[in-house]
Design an enzyme around this catalytic site. Structure first.
Site, PDB file in Angstrom:
ATOM      1  N   PRO A 149     -67.723  26.282   6.221  1.00 27.01           N
ATOM      2  CA  PRO A 149     -66.319  26.200   6.637  1.00 27.01           C
ATOM      3  C   PRO A 149     -66.134  26.647   8.082  1.00 27.01           C
ATOM      4  O   PRO A 149     -66.943  27.406   8.624  1.00 27.01           O
ATOM      5  CB  PRO A 149     -65.637  27.187   5.684  1.00 27.01           C
ATOM      6  CG  PRO A 149     -66.679  28.251   5.472  1.00 27.01           C
ATOM      7  CD  PRO A 149     -68.020  27.551   5.530  1.00 27.01           C
ATOM      8  N   VAL A 185     -71.564   2.746  19.527  1.00 29.52           N
ATOM      9  CA  VAL A 185     -72.101   3.293  18.281  1.00 29.52           C
ATOM     10  C   VAL A 185     -70.965   3.521  17.290  1.00 29.52           C
ATOM     11  O   VAL A 185     -70.988   3.066  16.163  1.00 29.52           O
ATOM     12  CB  VAL A 185     -72.884   4.590  18.558  1.00 29.52           C
ATOM     13  CG1 VAL A 185     -73.287   5.255  17.244  1.00 29.52           C
ATOM     14  CG2 VAL A 185     -74.111   4.277  19.392  1.00 29.52           C
ATOM     15  N   LEU A 221     -74.570   9.967  24.684  1.00 28.35           N
ATOM     16  CA  LEU A 221     -75.859   9.491  24.199  1.00 28.35           C
ATOM     17  C   LEU A 221     -76.821   9.132  25.320  1.00 28.35           C
ATOM     18  O   LEU A 221     -78.035   9.111  25.107  1.00 28.35           O
ATOM     19  CB  LEU A 221     -75.663   8.270  23.298  1.00 28.35           C
ATOM     20  CG  LEU A 221     -74.806   8.484  22.043  1.00 28.35           C
ATOM     21  CD1 LEU A 221     -74.658   7.181  21.269  1.00 28.35           C
ATOM     22  CD2 LEU A 221     -75.404   9.568  21.159  1.00 28.35           C
ATOM     23  N   LYS A 276     -59.958  18.479   9.095  1.00 29.87           N
ATOM     24  CA  LYS A 276     -61.276  18.881   8.607  1.00 29.87           C
ATOM     25  C   LYS A 276     -61.400  20.395   8.658  1.00 29.87           C
ATOM     26  O   LYS A 276     -61.255  20.999   9.726  1.00 29.87           O
ATOM     27  CB  LYS A 276     -62.370  18.230   9.471  1.00 29.87           C
ATOM     28  CG  LYS A 276     -63.776  18.672   9.139  1.00 29.87           C
ATOM     29  CD  LYS A 276     -64.772  18.011  10.088  1.00 29.87           C
ATOM     30  CE  LYS A 276     -66.170  18.578   9.871  1.00 29.87           C
ATOM     31  NZ  LYS A 276     -67.151  17.998  10.804  1.00 29.87           N
ATOM     32  N   VAL A 307     -69.819   5.704  15.197  1.00 30.63           N
ATOM     33  CA  VAL A 307     -69.872   6.257  13.844  1.00 30.63           C
ATOM     34  C   VAL A 307     -69.468   7.726  13.829  1.00 30.63           C
ATOM     35  O   VAL A 307     -69.334   8.321  12.765  1.00 30.63           O
ATOM     36  CB  VAL A 307     -71.284   6.111  13.225  1.00 30.63           C
ATOM     37  CG1 VAL A 307     -71.669   4.652  13.143  1.00 30.63           C
ATOM     38  CG2 VAL A 307     -72.315   6.888  14.042  1.00 30.63           C
ATOM     39  N   ILE A 346     -70.576  -5.541  24.853  1.00 23.59           N
ATOM     40  CA  ILE A 346     -71.537  -4.511  24.456  1.00 23.59           C
ATOM     41  C   ILE A 346     -70.850  -3.584  23.470  1.00 23.59           C
ATOM     42  O   ILE A 346     -69.860  -2.933  23.790  1.00 23.59           O
ATOM     43  CB  ILE A 346     -72.037  -3.718  25.680  1.00 23.59           C
ATOM     44  CG1 ILE A 346     -72.741  -4.656  26.673  1.00 23.59           C
ATOM     45  CG2 ILE A 346     -72.970  -2.599  25.244  1.00 23.59           C
ATOM     46  CD1 ILE A 346     -73.169  -3.975  27.950  1.00 23.59           C
ATOM     47  N   SER A 354     -68.187  -3.469  29.301  1.00 22.33           N
ATOM     48  CA  SER A 354     -68.157  -4.852  28.844  1.00 22.33           C
ATOM     49  C   SER A 354     -67.780  -4.893  27.385  1.00 22.33           C
ATOM     50  O   SER A 354     -68.363  -4.177  26.562  1.00 22.33           O
ATOM     51  CB  SER A 354     -69.528  -5.512  29.046  1.00 22.33           C
ATOM     52  OG  SER A 354     -69.556  -6.785  28.428  1.00 22.33           O
ATOM     53  N   ALA A 406     -66.254  12.464  12.752  1.00 21.44           N
ATOM     54  CA  ALA A 406     -65.962  13.841  12.379  1.00 21.44           C
ATOM     55  C   ALA A 406     -66.179  14.740  13.590  1.00 21.44           C
ATOM     56  O   ALA A 406     -67.081  14.500  14.394  1.00 21.44           O
ATOM     57  CB  ALA A 406     -66.851  14.292  11.222  1.00 21.44           C
TER      58      ALA A 406
END
Length: 507
Positions: free
Chosen positions: A100, A49, A338, A82, A51, A46, A43, A54
């Site tokens: 590293p 998250v 999650l 990265k 975030v 909704i 949906s 990385a």
């Protein structure tokens, strides 16, 4: 159940979009060609998250599995490269070190390089930081980047890297791939979950508007809500908050300022830490903190005070508890992301755990008999991986000399898991660290953090005594010189991006 057409799964339903849902859909889209219908229900009302911007090098394996062109991915997501994570103020205020990717130096005659480094330091020499012997660390400090060489004799072959990217744009990129391959997206909220009265298996989802989606295998990518595994099937949650007390975060994007650093930054605060993730078009920022040790307003002020540039949106707050479900596969439902567990983003492992769950599901893909052996094996290896990553993250908090707040006093003195204590005991004696079966983080990663946090062993491996100190010192000088020259010859991070994968996203 035998492998017959009647026994094979033909309908897979994924609940939830975002990074977890569309990574799963893109991977499972390969099943569409075999007659498996893959449906994703989400949906737009909704939020996700979003975030986790990385990543770690294992994501490159996922990209290769799906045939994703890296330059196209970086271009589409406003991404950067990265080479590791810089940790500021973790050991004490004013201290910093880099974790590293890649390797330190080169082993010689069966002796690990870090043993040579420790022996030189113990003899009163000045070998410099161990990061001086890792190409990824030196290149990160110099702001340089290129891809590794395939020739194992080249110093460039020791380089390793991952990505920073906009998580929402990454999900959009994968959605395009998945839908093109035949995955069907259904817009709607899950109002109810239907289950078989006898077996307890999920049989279908009831959506708003009196719609029903039937399935045989259900993938729960609903985030912290855990609509299927947690709510419908009632699999309990195990909290690890004693070891990982941070339970909230503020997140906000900001204007890009200065050069594009090829590393993530994690700066310790009085009750948590702040992240800084550079993208081509903005910077991702956040403050992960423990609400028992700092209030929300103070945590937000600390985040905003540490921004490089002007905020681009209103800060968003997230609430969570570190831990995981007791099982990640229950009956005919597998939790990815999650919905199965959460480990804070300190070592950028959230997307890796999504990827790990997907690849192991593909390797143990069931038929409609849902054999207990496959389910047990999936749960065994996934729960082991969660615990291994948990221990590595706890190390950062526990191995500190900070005593300037109640938070750091708790972390420094808390009882740690036996599995982590065993690793610390092994290291503290003769600087030994080994990679257990299936473990994500390499010995080089453990070495970087252990030494960076000031955990020094009392001795070294006896084998190092067989190598003359003068020869070892010359060898180390040669390694450091070669790494420095190789890094200097690399293009800058910004030059590499401009040449290969500049995004068409307005800053």
């Amino acid at each position: 159940m035998t492998d017959t057409p009647a026994a094979r799964i033909t309908k897979v339903v994924i609940v939830g979009g975002g990074t977890a849902g569309w990574m799963t859909a893109a991977a499972l889209s390969r099943l569409v060609a075999t007659g498996v219908a893959v449906t994703l229900v989400e949906s737009e009302d909704i939020g996700t998250v979003g975030v986790g911007e990385a990543t770690i090098p294992s994501l490159r394996d996922y990209n290769r599995m799906l045939g994703i062109d890296e330059d196209a991915l970086v271009r589409a997501t406003g991404g950067t490269f990265k080479l590791g994570i810089e940790f500021r103020d973790w050991r004490w205020l004013g201290d910093s070190y880099l974790h590293p990717f890649g390797t330190h130096g080169r082993d010689i005659e069966g002796v690990s390089f870090h043993q040579l480094w420790l022996r030189q330091a113990n003899l009163g020499g000045d070998p410099g930081p161990i990061g001086d012997y890792c190409l990824s660390a030196v290149a990160a400090r110099k702001g340089r980047f290129t891809r590794p060489a395939s020739n194992p004799q080249s110093v460039l072959s020791t380089l390793s890297y991952a990505f920073h990217f906009d998580a929402a744009l990454y999900a959009k990129f994968l959605r395009g791939m998945a839908e093109e391959a035949g995955v069907v997206r259904v817009e709607g909220r899950v109002a109810a979950v239907d289950r078989d009265a006898e077996s307890g298996f999920i049989t279908g989802l009831r959506l708003d508007g009196d719609r029903r989606i039937d399935g045989e295998l259900f993938i729960d990518c609903s985030g912290f809500r855990s609509l299927l595994l947690g709510d419908a099937l009632g699999v309990p949650f195990t909290s690890w908050q004693h070891w990982l007390p941070c339970d909230r975060a503020w997140a906000v994007p900001s204007e890009r300022q200065g050069t594009l650093t090829p590393y993530t930054r994690a700066t310790a605060e009085t009750a948590g830490w702040r992240w800084r993730i550079p993208l081509q078009h903005r910077v991702g920022n956040g403050h992960v903190y423990a609400s028992d040790h700092v209030d929300d307003d103070d945590a937000l002020r600390a985040l905003l005070a540490g921004l490089d540039g002007k905020p681009l949106a209103e800060p968003r707050q997230l609430r969570f508890i570190a831990g995981r479900r007791e099982r990640l596969w229950e009956k005919n439902c597998v939790a990815i992301g999650l919905s199965g567990g959460f480990l804070e983003p300190l070592e950028s492992t959230s997307i890796h755990l999504i990827q790990s769950g997907i690849t192991r599901l593909m390797a143990l893909f069931p038929d409609r008999g849902f054999g207990g052996v496959e389910i047990a094996e999936y749960n065994r290896v996934m729960l082991r991986e969660y615990a291994q990553i948990r221990d590595f993250i706890i190390l950062h908090y526990h191995a500190t000399e900070r005593s300037d707040s109640t938070f750091w006093n708790h972390c420094r003195t808390m009882t740690i898991p036996d599995t982590l204590q065993a690793k610390l005991d092994l290291w503290s004696g003769k600087a030994r660290t080994f990679r257990e079966q299936g473990e994500l983080f390499t010995p080089d990663g453990w070495i970087a953090v252990l030494l960076g946090q000031g955990v020094r062993p009392v001795s070294t491996d006896p084998l190092v005594a067989a190598l003359p100190p003068e020869e070892s010192a010359r060898f180390m000088d040669h390694v450091r010189d070669m790494i420095g020259k190789t890094a200097d010859a690399m293009p800058t991070h910004e030059q590499f991006i401009a040449q290969h994968c500049a995004a068409a996203i307005a800053p």
